[in-house]
Motif scaffolding. Structure first.
Motif, short mmCIF file in Angstrom:
data_model
loop_
_atom_site.label_atom_id
_atom_site.label_comp_id
_atom_site.label_asym_id
_atom_site.label_seq_id
_atom_site.Cartn_x
_atom_site.Cartn_y
_atom_site.Cartn_z
N PRO A 90 -113.81 -10.65 17.00
CA PRO A 90 -112.52 -10.40 17.66
C PRO A 90 -111.37 -11.26 17.13
O PRO A 90 -110.21 -10.85 17.21
CB PRO A 90 -112.82 -10.72 19.13
CG PRO A 90 -114.29 -10.48 19.27
CD PRO A 90 -114.88 -10.93 17.97
N GLU A 91 -111.68 -12.42 16.58
CA GLU A 91 -110.63 -13.29 16.05
C GLU A 91 -109.99 -12.71 14.79
O GLU A 91 -108.90 -13.15 14.40
CB GLU A 91 -111.20 -14.67 15.75
CG GLU A 91 -111.80 -15.38 16.96
CD GLU A 91 -112.40 -16.72 16.60
OE1 GLU A 91 -111.69 -17.51 15.94
OE2 GLU A 91 -113.57 -16.97 16.95
N PHE A 92 -110.65 -11.73 14.18
CA PHE A 92 -110.13 -11.16 12.93
C PHE A 92 -109.77 -9.68 13.06
O PHE A 92 -109.36 -9.07 12.08
CB PHE A 92 -111.17 -11.34 11.81
CG PHE A 92 -111.57 -12.76 11.60
CD1 PHE A 92 -110.72 -13.65 10.97
CD2 PHE A 92 -112.80 -13.22 12.06
CE1 PHE A 92 -111.09 -14.98 10.79
CE2 PHE A 92 -113.18 -14.54 11.88
CZ PHE A 92 -112.32 -15.42 11.25
N ALA A 93 -109.90 -9.14 14.27
CA ALA A 93 -109.59 -7.71 14.46
C ALA A 93 -108.12 -7.43 14.15
O ALA A 93 -107.79 -6.43 13.49
CB ALA A 93 -109.94 -7.30 15.89
N GLU A 94 -107.24 -8.30 14.61
CA GLU A 94 -105.81 -8.10 14.34
C GLU A 94 -105.50 -8.22 12.85
O GLU A 94 -104.65 -7.50 12.32
CB GLU A 94 -104.99 -9.12 15.13
CG GLU A 94 -103.48 -8.90 15.02
CD GLU A 94 -102.68 -9.95 15.78
OE1 GLU A 94 -101.44 -9.96 15.63
OE2 GLU A 94 -103.30 -10.76 16.51
N LEU A 95 -106.19 -9.12 12.17
CA LEU A 95 -106.00 -9.26 10.72
C LEU A 95 -106.36 -7.97 10.00
O LEU A 95 -105.61 -7.50 9.14
CB LEU A 95 -106.88 -10.40 10.20
CG LEU A 95 -107.04 -10.51 8.68
CD1 LEU A 95 -105.71 -10.79 8.02
CD2 LEU A 95 -108.07 -11.58 8.33
N VAL A 96 -107.51 -7.37 10.34
CA VAL A 96 -107.94 -6.11 9.71
C VAL A 96 -106.92 -5.02 9.98
O VAL A 96 -106.56 -4.24 9.07
CB VAL A 96 -109.34 -5.72 10.21
CG1 VAL A 96 -109.73 -4.35 9.66
CG2 VAL A 96 -110.37 -6.77 9.81
N ALA A 99 -97.87 -15.35 9.19
CA ALA A 99 -96.57 -15.72 9.74
C ALA A 99 -95.60 -16.10 8.62
O ALA A 99 -94.40 -15.81 8.69
CB ALA A 99 -96.73 -16.87 10.73
N LEU A 100 -96.14 -16.74 7.57
CA LEU A 100 -95.29 -17.17 6.46
C LEU A 100 -95.11 -16.08 5.41
O LEU A 100 -94.03 -15.94 4.82
CB LEU A 100 -95.90 -18.41 5.80
CG LEU A 100 -95.96 -19.68 6.66
CD1 LEU A 100 -96.72 -20.77 5.94
CD2 LEU A 100 -94.56 -20.15 7.02
N PHE A 101 -96.18 -15.32 5.14
CA PHE A 101 -96.15 -14.36 4.03
C PHE A 101 -96.58 -12.97 4.48
O PHE A 101 -97.26 -12.25 3.75
CB PHE A 101 -97.07 -14.82 2.90
CG PHE A 101 -96.87 -16.25 2.50
CD1 PHE A 101 -95.71 -16.65 1.84
CD2 PHE A 101 -97.82 -17.21 2.80
CE1 PHE A 101 -95.53 -17.97 1.47
CE2 PHE A 101 -97.66 -18.54 2.43
CZ PHE A 101 -96.49 -18.92 1.77
N GLY A 102 -96.20 -12.58 5.67
CA GLY A 102 -96.65 -11.30 6.22
C GLY A 102 -95.79 -10.11 5.88
O GLY A 102 -96.13 -8.98 6.25
N SER A 103 -94.69 -10.31 5.17
CA SER A 103 -93.83 -9.19 4.81
C SER A 103 -94.51 -8.32 3.76
O SER A 103 -95.45 -8.74 3.08
CB SER A 103 -92.50 -9.69 4.28
OG SER A 103 -92.67 -10.37 3.04
N ILE A 104 -94.00 -7.10 3.58
CA ILE A 104 -94.57 -6.19 2.59
C ILE A 104 -94.42 -6.74 1.18
O ILE A 104 -95.40 -6.76 0.41
CB ILE A 104 -93.93 -4.79 2.71
CG1 ILE A 104 -94.44 -4.11 3.99
CG2 ILE A 104 -94.25 -3.94 1.49
CD1 ILE A 104 -93.86 -2.73 4.24
#
Length: 274
Positions: free
Chosen positions: A233-239, A156-161
């Motif tokens: 499942p808690e890390f699927a979105e991260l991957v 959320a803080l550092f998710g930009s490219i």
């Protein structure tokens, strides 16, 4: 005068041996342990030393040049009127005393053995111990971050490219810093700094890198689905986010690529450099 000089030299030798001996022992222990355990599975730790040595030789000229510049600056500060003479005296002092040569070249020769032993034992670890603590660590993260996984906060803080590219490069920058630190402390640091650095350095690789890894065996969030962790499942979105970022930057974000390389090596039981 001669007796005093001999006494000083004897004390110097003893003080160098006090840290060189345990560093040598740890390097030998890691290497021999890796060789003995690896032979059962077709891994020769000894044969990998040349790979690490070649990598070290490639960066050594650059690091030496940096060190020479630093020594020239110190020589200028020591004797601004004749800096080259001061520099020559420093180099001659380093090169003519056998114990001083051993204290400076010893770590450069021993560190490849430390890294080979460490990396070999890390690669062999899944052969003996399963990845069994991923769910425990995931639960600890949830507890520390009030019911959320911390990656959601960081993205959320550092998710930009641009931010992701910066973090990705910063994550691998430590390899260069590692090389600079080893050469710098070995060749140019005084014994009061050199000795505790290499003692702490080798003990850290042994206790944290090997003993800690074996006692706290876990694959990590990016592999939790592959090892069947309940927390996957808690890390699927991260991957997914990491792979999307890598695609959006044409592969310039290296983390997903390295994750794939490491998992293929693990799945195919491939043992190699790095």
């Amino acid at each position: 005068m001669i007796a005093a000089a001999l006494a000083d030299r004897s004390r110097w030798c003893r003080e160098e041996a006090l840290w060189l001996a345990p560093v040598t022992l740890i390097a030998a222990l890691l290497l021999l342990l890796a060789q003995g355990m690896g032979m059962v599975f077709g891994l020769s730790a000894l044969s990998m030393i040349s790979l690490y040595g070649v990598k070290a030789l490639r960066v050594l000229p650059t690091l030496l040049a940096i060190g020479i510049v630093i020594q020239l600056i110190l020589a200028i500060r020591q004797d601004a009127g004749a800096p080259l003479a001061a520099f020559t005296r420093r180099v001659r002092q380093m090169a003519t005393d056998p114990w001083m040569v051993a204290a400076r070249l010893g770590p450069l020769l021993l560190m490849p053995a430390v890294f080979v032993g460490f990396s070999s034992l890390k690669m062999l670890m899944p052969r003996f111990i399963p990845f069994h603590l991923d769910d425990a660590f995931a639960a600890a993260d949830r507890m520390l971050f009030f019911g959320h996984q911390p990656w959601k906060l960081t993205h959320a803080l550092f998710g930009s490219i641009p931010a992701s590219l910066f973090i990705d490069r910063l994550y691998s920058f430590w390899v260069l810093l590692l090389s600079v630190a080893i050469v710098g402390f070995a060749l140019f640091a005084p014994r009061a700094d050199r000795a505790p650095f290499f003692l702490a350095f080798t003990i850290a690789w042994l206790l944290l890198g090997v003993v800690g890894a074996w006692l706290l065996a876990s694959a990590g969030p990016c592999y939790s689905a592959f090892v069947g962790a309940a927390s996957a499942p808690e890390f699927a979105e991260l991957v997914q986010k990491l792979h999307h970022l890598s695609q959006a930057t044409d592969g310039r974000i290296n983390a997903p690529g390295w994750q794939d390389v490491l998992w293929r090596a693990h799945a195919t039981e491939t043992y190699s450099f790095g």
